[in-house]
Write a protein that holds these residues in place. Structure first.
Motif, short mmCIF file in Angstrom:
data_model
loop_
_atom_site.label_atom_id
_atom_site.label_comp_id
_atom_site.label_asym_id
_atom_site.label_seq_id
_atom_site.Cartn_x
_atom_site.Cartn_y
_atom_site.Cartn_z
N GLY A 97 43.48 33.62 36.46
CA GLY A 97 42.34 34.52 36.59
C GLY A 97 41.96 34.67 38.06
O GLY A 97 42.24 33.79 38.89
N LYS A 99 39.22 34.31 39.11
CA LYS A 99 38.27 33.23 39.40
C LYS A 99 38.96 32.09 40.15
O LYS A 99 38.42 31.56 41.11
N LEU A 102 39.71 33.14 43.73
CA LEU A 102 38.53 33.00 44.59
C LEU A 102 38.29 31.54 44.94
O LEU A 102 37.96 31.20 46.09
N TRP A 123 28.22 39.15 41.81
CA TRP A 123 28.71 38.46 40.61
C TRP A 123 28.34 36.98 40.74
O TRP A 123 28.51 36.38 41.81
N TYR A 126 30.18 33.95 42.97
CA TYR A 126 30.46 33.86 44.42
C TYR A 126 29.63 32.80 45.17
O TYR A 126 30.21 31.93 45.83
N THR A 169 32.75 43.64 46.60
CA THR A 169 33.18 43.86 45.21
C THR A 169 33.07 45.35 44.95
O THR A 169 31.97 45.90 44.93
N ASN A 173 30.37 44.42 39.96
CA ASN A 173 29.75 43.73 38.82
C ASN A 173 28.53 43.07 39.45
O ASN A 173 28.72 42.24 40.34
N ASP A 201 37.14 41.86 46.17
CA ASP A 201 37.33 41.66 44.74
C ASP A 201 37.42 43.04 44.08
O ASP A 201 36.43 43.76 43.99
N MET A 203 38.60 43.74 40.97
CA MET A 203 38.84 43.49 39.55
C MET A 203 38.65 44.72 38.66
O MET A 203 39.34 44.89 37.66
N TYR A 204 37.69 45.58 39.01
CA TYR A 204 37.37 46.74 38.16
C TYR A 204 37.98 48.04 38.69
O TYR A 204 37.55 49.13 38.33
N SER A 234 42.26 41.12 33.64
CA SER A 234 41.28 40.80 32.60
C SER A 234 40.54 42.02 32.09
O SER A 234 40.45 42.24 30.88
N LYS A 235 40.01 42.81 33.01
CA LYS A 235 39.10 43.89 32.61
C LYS A 235 39.83 45.19 32.32
O LYS A 235 39.55 45.85 31.33
N ARG A 243 44.38 34.76 31.18
CA ARG A 243 44.18 34.14 32.48
C ARG A 243 45.24 34.56 33.49
O ARG A 243 46.17 33.81 33.81
N PHE A 244 45.06 35.76 33.98
CA PHE A 244 45.96 36.28 35.00
C PHE A 244 45.17 36.95 36.12
O PHE A 244 44.46 37.94 35.90
N TYR A 323 29.20 47.98 33.25
CA TYR A 323 27.85 47.42 33.19
C TYR A 323 26.85 48.46 33.66
O TYR A 323 27.15 49.27 34.53
N1 PMP Z 1 35.57 39.21 39.76
C1 PMP Z 1 34.63 39.89 39.08
C2 PMP Z 1 33.80 40.87 39.82
C3 PMP Z 1 34.43 39.65 37.72
O1 PMP Z 1 33.49 40.31 37.06
C4 PMP Z 1 35.24 38.70 37.07
C5 PMP Z 1 34.97 38.46 35.61
N2 PMP Z 1 35.22 37.31 35.07
C6 PMP Z 1 36.21 38.03 37.82
C7 PMP Z 1 36.34 38.30 39.17
C8 PMP Z 1 37.11 36.98 37.26
O2 PMP Z 1 37.96 37.46 36.28
P1 PMP Z 1 39.17 36.61 35.74
O3 PMP Z 1 39.00 35.21 36.18
O4 PMP Z 1 39.11 36.77 34.25
O5 PMP Z 1 40.40 37.23 36.32
#
Ligand code: PMP
Ligand code: GLU
Length: 385
Positions: A97, A99, A102, A123, A126, A169, A173, A201, A203-204, A234-235, A243-244, A323
């Motif tokens: 992930g 996460k 980071l 988020w 952090y 970000t 988020n 980040d 992610m989205y 993930s998203k 968990r990637f 969101y």
């Molecule tokens: N960054 C942001 C902004 C998130 O909302 C998330 C949500 N869990 C993550 C990182 C981490 O995602 P994941 O560990 O599932 O890849």
């Protein structure tokens, strides 16, 4: 008995509220959860098939810590294709992930009192990770009337000789804001000539509505050199449980440090997930991604209109992620109290703004069915009344 470091760490509020909602539901209570940052869609079939194939082929052993070569090539292809970013495969590290990506980054760059600039709302994870590694989160408060984004001036004001990194970000988020290319260029101007790193980040990335996504590292050669790009599946591909996540950076010594750290903590991520991620990175599930994005877009219109009809509440229209960050300052400034009472009285779970560094708001995830959204908003309306 416990280390000071871990005692100072707060539990993830997004996860805590979601877990609370799960427990209440299991007790038979009528709970509607809008707290989890998790798509309600199932993982696309092609990905599941790739995982099943890997299992049947006995692909069940340890792999290289950063990921198998085929996977790193797929991430490299994705970064080139989607973001026009040129990374070598040895500049990419796959983790459990984003996460963990980071965690690896902060563990590898921070010494005591090193400062990391974090725009709020942020988020939840952090500042906790920064503090856990001895660093100091330097929060820049942003405002609704400027789309919750920082400007060059705001950034300039908080830079000190201790500044180690800026965290961005985009899409955000919890606010759904997205930085334009122009806005990123002006931030990049401020960083020129400094040795400040940027942790981006993204992610989205795939979840944007009527706007364009710009990868932070793509702004300039200078930004490419200082940026650590963080992303995952993930998203955008509904793969939260697999968990990637990954990061990509041009900084060789940082990459080596992160691989060393991961080799001593978790080693490689699950071998099956590695094989399953490849088709997603190579664009084979783009149709599924677009189907989900379109559905989120419909729901966004609905929640935006409905929340703004409720007297006492207001919300800006999110242009990314899933969101909506709802302002309840006309009713109360205490977001924890608001969210707990809302859960207690109506069974509706949302995440209080305080967790994201912004009082007087709650985060409402629209990654759930229209039916749930309608019922949830109806209950919130009655509660507010
Ligand atoms: N960054 C942001 C902004 C998130 O909302 C998330 C949500 N869990 C993550 C990182 C981490 O995602 P994941 O560990 O599932 O890849
Ligand atoms: N990122 C998601 C959220 O913000 C998942 C929970 C978490 O990892 O914090 O809700």
């Amino acid at each position: 008995m416990l280390s000071q470091r871990v005692q100072k760490l707060s539990e993830s509020l997004t996860i805590a509220i979601s877990q609370k909602a799960r427990v209440l539901k299991a007790q038979g209570k009528d709970i509607l959860a809008f707290s989890a940052g998790e798509p309600d869609f199932d993982t696309p079939e092609i990905i599941k098939e790739a995982a099943i194939k890997a299992l049947h082929e006995g692909f069940t052993k340890y792999t290289a810590v950063a990921g198998i070569p085929e996977l790193l090539t797929a991430v490299q292809t994705k970064l080139k294709k989607d973001n026009n970013l040129d990374y070598e495969t040895n500049e990419i590290i796959v983790s459990n992930g984003a996460k963990q990506s980071l965690f690896n980054i902060f563990a590898s760059i921070l010494d005591k009192d090193d400062e990391v600039i974090i725009p709020a709302p942020f988020w939840v994870t952090y500042p906790e990770l920064v503090k856990y590694h001895g660093g100091k989160p330097v929060i820049i408060e942003t405002f609704e009337n400027t789309d919750f984004k920082i400007t060059a001036g705001m950034l300039k004001n908080v830079i000190t000789p201790k500044t180690k990194a800026l965290l961005l970000t985009t899409p955000s988020n919890p606010t759904g804001s997205v930085y334009s290319k122009k806005e990123l260029e002006s931030l990049a101007e401020v960083l020129k000539g400094t040795d400040i790193l940027v942790i981006s980040d993204e992610m989205y990335e795939k979840l944007v509505f009527d706007t364009e996504f710009t990868a932070v590292a793509s702004i300039s050669e200078d930004m490419l050199k200082r940026t650590i790009t963080v992303n995952g599946l993930s998203k955008s591909v509904a793969m939260t449980g697999w968990r990637f996540g990954y990061c990509a950076s041009k900084i060789e010594e940082l990459n080596k440090a992160m691989i060393k750290l991961q080799s001593q903590s978790t080693s490689n991520i699950n071998s099956i997930t590695q094989k399953a991620a490849i088709p997603a990175l190579l664009g084979e599930v783009d149709e599924d991604i677009e189907m989900m994005r379109k559905e989120f877009e419909k729901r966004r219109e609905f929640v935006f209109e409905e929340f703004n009809k409720i007297e006492g509440l207001s919300a800006a229209k999110p242009v990314g992620a899933f969101y909506i960050f709802v302002n309840h300052k006309n009713i109360s400034n205490d977001s924890m109290d608001f969210a707990l009472k809302l859960l207690d009285k109506t069974g509706v779970a949302v995440v209080p703004g305080v967790g994201f560094g912004s009082e007087g708001y709650f985060r409402f995830s629209f990654a759930t069915s229209m039916e749930n959204l309608k019922e949830g908003i109806k209950r919130i309306k009655e509660f507010v009344r």
